[in-house]
Design an enzyme around this catalytic site. Structure first.
Site, mmCIF file in Angstrom:
data_model
loop_
_atom_site.group_PDB
_atom_site.id
_atom_site.type_symbol
_atom_site.label_atom_id
_atom_site.label_comp_id
_atom_site.label_asym_id
_atom_site.label_seq_id
_atom_site.Cartn_x
_atom_site.Cartn_y
_atom_site.Cartn_z
ATOM 1 N N GLY A 313 1.740 -6.254 -2.403
ATOM 2 C CA GLY A 313 1.402 -4.725 -1.082
ATOM 3 C C GLY A 313 2.341 -4.724 -0.026
ATOM 4 N N GLU A 314 2.398 -5.567 0.597
ATOM 5 C CA GLU A 314 3.382 -5.419 1.639
ATOM 6 C C GLU A 314 4.978 -4.819 0.906
ATOM 7 O OE1 GLU A 314 1.655 -6.146 5.959
ATOM 8 O OE2 GLU A 314 1.918 -7.715 4.673
#
Length: 372
Positions: A313-314
């Site tokens: 994700g990030e």
């Protein structure tokens, strides 16, 4: 290289006092340098730049250390096994395209030893899950998977005498039928029981990755084309490589907008005036690199992660800065040739590196806009 010479080493402390008990950027760096063919591409790039005045190529490799923190996050999970053998699952996280439901279903199927086709994850509902936590921080899938594992194991405890009573080779539906005939209700609810001790000081663990980005820059217009990107991402023992690679690709593409196109502009009264896609430009299909090669680092289990995995994700979004640095590299080639900028002089671009910022940094003169 200067970057490589300044890497942390295992056991070093960060500015926040965190001791790096595990460190694999050196491994990622060396593997990516080889797999991306960085050295020979750099030579070809310099040859291209020498032959072309108004189109320049740039390349950059960037390592990333991203701290992942579980502290204070708690998720619950409900698992119900129906009489027909189907398994319904409710979890405290929200599926928003990150593959949470896929991973939770996999965990339950793996733990119960049932066909994954029997597992379905329900949309989040506060009537079912009373311990909702914010879905974010890239940790929801692994913590919901942890809660699902604890819940499925609670059901496994109920099924122990049932399994013992059946002959070998029984099917999942035979197990369920026998359990219900014995009066066993196959339903359980549990939590992730998130550890309250961070193994890396202020972080539970660190995510490591690196990216090589190559761009081609039109010096006169500031237009950038991303010709190739290579990413090597440490996902631990991935719960689902297809999902995780998709997360890396999506996060990197989102970061392209952050570093190249998505600029907020305000008028003198502080009002945002580029509030539509005519003026505000998120990345589109044509902004995706012409070649996007993503690989997961092999044989690197996360000893403190759920099932040895790591978050996605990030973290890979941070790799996108390599695109802007590649633009800087291309711009530097142009300035060195045209403005005779000293090789050691640093040309900085502020993100997002929009076309107007690039052309301003290129120090163009109106006399250069001719067809001669």
């Amino acid at each position: 290289s200067i970057k490589e010479a300044n890497f942390y080493k295992t056991g070093d402390k960060t500015p926040t006092g965190d001791k790096l008990k595990f460190w694999d950027i050196n491994t990622i760096w060396s593997q990516l340098m080889k797999s991306s063919d960085f050295s020979s591409r750099l030579t070809e790039l310099n040859t291209y730049n020498t032959a072309n005045k108004w189109r320049k190529k740039g390349i950059s490799i960037v390592p990333v250390k991203f701290g992942v923190d579980w502290f204070g996050s708690e998720f619950d999970c409900l698992v119900n096994i129906q009489t027909d053998g189907s398994v319904t699952i409710g979890t405290g996280g929200i599926e928003l395209g990150q593959g949470l439901h896929t991973k939770v279903a996999q965990v339950v199927a793996y733990t119960l030893k049932c066909p994954i086709s029997e597992c379905s994850v329900m949309p989040f509902n506060t009537k079912v899950n009373t311990l909702p936590e914010v879905t974010g921080g890239s940790i929801t899938s692994e913590l919901c998977g942890m809660a699902a594992s604890h819940t499925a194991n609670a059901i496994n405890e109920k099924l122990k005498p049932v399994r013992a009573s059946l002959p070998s080779g029984y099917t999942w539906k035979q197990l369920v039928t026998k359990a219900y005939s014995m009066g066993i209700t196959m339903s359980a609810k549990n939590e992730s029981h998130t550890p309250l001790i961070n193994h890396c000081g202020t972080q539970t663990y660190n995510s490591y990755s690196a990216a090589v980005s190559e761009v081609e820059l039109d010096v006169l217009t500031g237009e950038t084309e991303i010709t190739r990107v290579d990413i090597l991402f440490d996902g631990g023992y991935s719960l689902n490589p297809a999902v995780d690679i998709g997360q890396v690709e999506g996060a990197f593409t989102m970061g392209i907008g952050y570093y190249l196109t998505e600029e907020h502009l305000y008028n003198k009264n502080g009002k945002l005036f580029n509030n539509g896609t005519w003026e505000y430009k998120p990345p589109s299909a044509l902004d995706i690199p012409l070649a996007l090669n993503v690989a997961l680092l092999k044989n690197q289990p996360n000893t403190v992660g759920f099932m040895s995995s790591k978050a996605q994700g990030e973290p890979p979004m941070c790799c996108s800065c390599s695109v802007m640095f590649a633009v800087e590299d291309a711009l530097k080639a142009s300035l060195t040739e045209r403005v005779h900028e000293a090789p050691g002089e640093y040309t900085s671009l502020d993100g997002p590196a929009t076309v107007d910022k690039i052309t301003n940094a290129a120090k163009l003169s109106y006399t250069e806009f001719n067809l001669k």
